[in-house]
Write a protein that holds these residues in place. Structure first.
Motif, mmCIF file in Angstrom:
data_model
loop_
_atom_site.group_PDB
_atom_site.id
_atom_site.type_symbol
_atom_site.label_atom_id
_atom_site.label_comp_id
_atom_site.label_asym_id
_atom_site.label_seq_id
_atom_site.Cartn_x
_atom_site.Cartn_y
_atom_site.Cartn_z
ATOM 1 N N MET A 1 26.553 42.688 32.316
ATOM 2 C CA MET A 1 27.683 41.779 32.598
ATOM 3 C C MET A 1 28.452 42.220 33.769
ATOM 4 O O MET A 1 28.457 43.265 34.245
ATOM 5 N N ALA A 2 28.783 41.143 34.586
ATOM 6 C CA ALA A 2 29.524 41.528 35.824
ATOM 7 C C ALA A 2 30.956 42.364 35.446
ATOM 8 O O ALA A 2 31.559 41.502 34.656
ATOM 9 N N HIS A 3 30.920 43.372 36.082
ATOM 10 C CA HIS A 3 32.388 44.131 36.014
ATOM 11 C C HIS A 3 32.173 44.844 34.411
ATOM 12 O O HIS A 3 33.396 45.345 33.854
ATOM 13 N N GLY A 4 31.177 44.867 33.681
ATOM 14 C CA GLY A 4 30.860 45.437 32.325
ATOM 15 C C GLY A 4 31.684 44.540 31.414
ATOM 16 O O GLY A 4 32.120 43.360 31.327
ATOM 17 N N CYS B 1 35.278 38.489 44.912
ATOM 18 C CA CYS B 1 34.375 39.832 44.556
ATOM 19 C C CYS B 1 32.981 39.218 44.350
ATOM 20 O O CYS B 1 32.163 40.288 44.274
ATOM 21 N N GLY B 2 32.588 37.978 43.910
ATOM 22 C CA GLY B 2 31.354 37.794 43.647
ATOM 23 C C GLY B 2 30.785 37.592 42.394
ATOM 24 O O GLY B 2 29.399 37.381 42.211
ATOM 25 N N ALA B 3 31.748 38.155 41.452
ATOM 26 C CA ALA B 3 31.210 38.107 40.055
ATOM 27 C C ALA B 3 30.438 36.939 39.736
ATOM 28 O O ALA B 3 29.606 36.613 38.865
ATOM 29 N N ALA C 1 33.187 35.413 33.537
ATOM 30 C CA ALA C 1 33.118 36.692 34.073
ATOM 31 C C ALA C 1 34.127 37.019 35.182
ATOM 32 O O ALA C 1 34.276 38.232 35.615
ATOM 33 N N CYS C 2 34.700 36.062 35.768
ATOM 34 C CA CYS C 2 35.616 35.951 36.702
ATOM 35 C C CYS C 2 36.915 36.887 36.310
ATOM 36 O O CYS C 2 37.622 36.719 35.039
#
Lengths: 271, 232
Positions: free
Chosen positions: A93-96, A181-183, A242-243
């Motif tokens: 997962m993006a950023h957990g 951030c690109g998530a 994810a943002c």
């Protein structure tokens, strides 16, 4: 390692410090953009639940340096959730597991004995520089292609000189909270940067100052996004989920609306 | 942001076409096919009015517009529009599919889906299966090539096909896939054509679910009625 900041939590803090968490990390190691990388397993012991994810990686790196190994390269800057540098994929997962940036993700979100996979953002438009650090300058070039307004310099105008309806200013502000951030790209099954571009198009397109370049902006930014090799949007919604700033899917609809209007008005991308 | 190498790194190929334009082609061709499906399901339900009614409806489709235009004129026009829609839809899908593959050549070791629905995940392969189903369906009930009772009247062909449980099972499976395809497709087309916003999002999704459920239920009514002997 734990620093208890207030007395009331010191007992609990001391207890968890004594116990600490023992974690197994599987981290993507890649020397440079030209070689193939692989997942490497590391054990980290006595991790405080109050550490941020990046602090936990710092602890690992301290040890790697002392052992004479190469520390894990990862991007980070402000460590307060506003710069967007610290994007990594945590357990897929993006950023957990929390909808925030990696620096604001705390180890209390994990359990003692967990195995955590850490990977870089994966997209051909985001080449890996080293380990977990990727080059996101493709997003900068999308901004350069139209994510700005051309204004004459001089004295700043009075803030109330150009009235903006409350509804528009709120929506524009929501879009403007994007930190690049690109998530969205990382989470998207198509590796599309649509949510990023849509946030920028919405942010400026709802402001009176953004009107003169509105049509050119959207066609050029979409063209640049395709040129960078991002995928196309299929409206799945992983990006928005994810943002870390919760940018919504309605921005994508607004981009599409603007693009269709611009193409009908004869706007064509600069080649 | 970190900058390693500057400038125009890649693929002038993608720049000539526009990914959003492809999505618009997808949305518009999808809507054309969706409207056809509505007409199709209404026609199907004539099976409950009996053999005569169904067969004469089938005849009417071929002769509508006579004597102003020769028979098959309207049908041919509809067929051409549908073929163009299918080709356009397929072209846009394949092209975006390839773009997505190029955009992420190295896959994640671990990737978790957070928001995607089963419908959105099965758009591509589900679409391919639906396409194969349409080919089979035409060979079965339009041309009668693979139908056990190929030379019979439309009504008898339909009964012959759905009397076979395997044939019915294939139809049911494909129709459920089609229903999910429509569920995500309706939402996605609304987004692509720029007609969605936060306020409408819930309504659009509720409509997408209701519409595809009712449509597919309408289609499923016929094979199940044959299977359970309500139509013979």
């Amino acid at each position: 390692m734990t620093i208890t900041q207030d007395g009331s939590r010191s007992t609990a803090g001391a207890a968890s410090e004594r116990r600490g968490m023992n974690l197994t990390l599987r981290i993507w190691r890649q020397k440079d953009p030209t070689v193939k990388g692989k997942m490497v397993t590391y054990k980290v012991s006595d991790v405080s639940p109050d550490m941020s994810f990046l602090e936990m990686l710092d602890v690992l790196n301290e040890r790697l340096i002392l052992d004479g190994d190469d520390p894990v390269a990862f991007d980070h800057d402000c460590r307060e959730g506003i710069c967007g540098m610290c994007g990594v994929m945590i357990n897929g997962m993006a950023h957990g597991p929390q909808q925030t940036t990696t620096c604001q993700l705390h180890m209390r979100k994990f359990k003692d004995g967990d195995t955590i996979d850490v990977e870089p953002w994966r997209a051909s438009a985001f080449p890996v520089i080293k380990d977990l650090a990727v080059d996101r300058s493709a997003l900068d070039r999308i901004i350069q292609s139209g994510g700005y307004i051309s204004v004459p310099t001089g004295t700043a105008p009075d803030a109330h000189a150009v009235p903006v309806p409350k509804k528009d200013s709120d929506a524009a502000f929501d879009a403007a909270t994007c930190i690049g951030c690109g998530a969205c790209v990382a989470a998207c099954p198509n590796a599309s940067s649509m949510l990023f571009t849509a946030a920028k198009v919405t942010h400026l397109g709802l402001m009176p100052q953004g009107q003169p370049e509105r049509n050119d902006r959207v066609v050029n930014m979409v063209a640049q996004q395709d040129r960078e090799g991002f995928g196309g949007c299929t409206n799945i919604g992983e990006c928005s989920a994810a943002c870390p700033k919760g940018i919504s899917m309605e921005n994508i609809s607004r981009l599409n609306h603007d693009l269709l209007g611009a193409l009908r008005a004869g706007a064509r991308p600069k080649s | 942001m970190t900058v390693t190498d500057s400038g125009q790194r890649r693929t002038p190929k993608a720049a000539k076409t526009n990914s959003v334009f492809k999505k618009v082609v997808m949305a518009v061709s999808g809507i054309v096919m969706l409207l056809y499906l509505v007409a199709h399901v209404v026609g199907n339900l004539k099976v409950f009015a009996g053999r005569e009614s169904f067969n004469s409806y089938s005849e009417w489709i071929r002769t509508v517009g006579e004597p102003a235009v020769p028979s098959y004129t309207v049908l041919t026009v509809v067929r051409i529009v549908l073929i163009v829609a299918v080709v356009a839809h397929f072209w846009a899908a394949v092209s975006l599919w390839r773009q997505a593959k190029r955009a992420r050549p190295d896959r994640y070791v671990t990737k978790k889906a957070v928001a995607q629905s089963y419908a959105s995940r099965t758009m591509r392969w589900g679409g391919v299966i639906v396409l194969l189903f349409i080919v089979w369906h035409i060979l079965d009930l339009t041309t009668g090539t693979v139908n056990p009772d190929g030379d019979a009247s439309p009504y008898d062909r339909l009964v012959a096909s759905f009397s076979n449980p395997f044939s019915t099972a294939f139809y049911v499976l494909a129709l459920i896939l089609l229903g999910m395809h429509l569920r995500h497709g309706i939402w996605s087309a609304t987004q692509t054509l720029g007609q969605s916003n936060k306020r409408r999002e819930r309504t659009v999704n509720a409509f997408a679910i209701a519409f595809s459920t009712v449509l597919i239920a309408g289609f499923l009514l016929v094979p199940f009625s044959v299977l359970f002997g309500l139509v013979d």
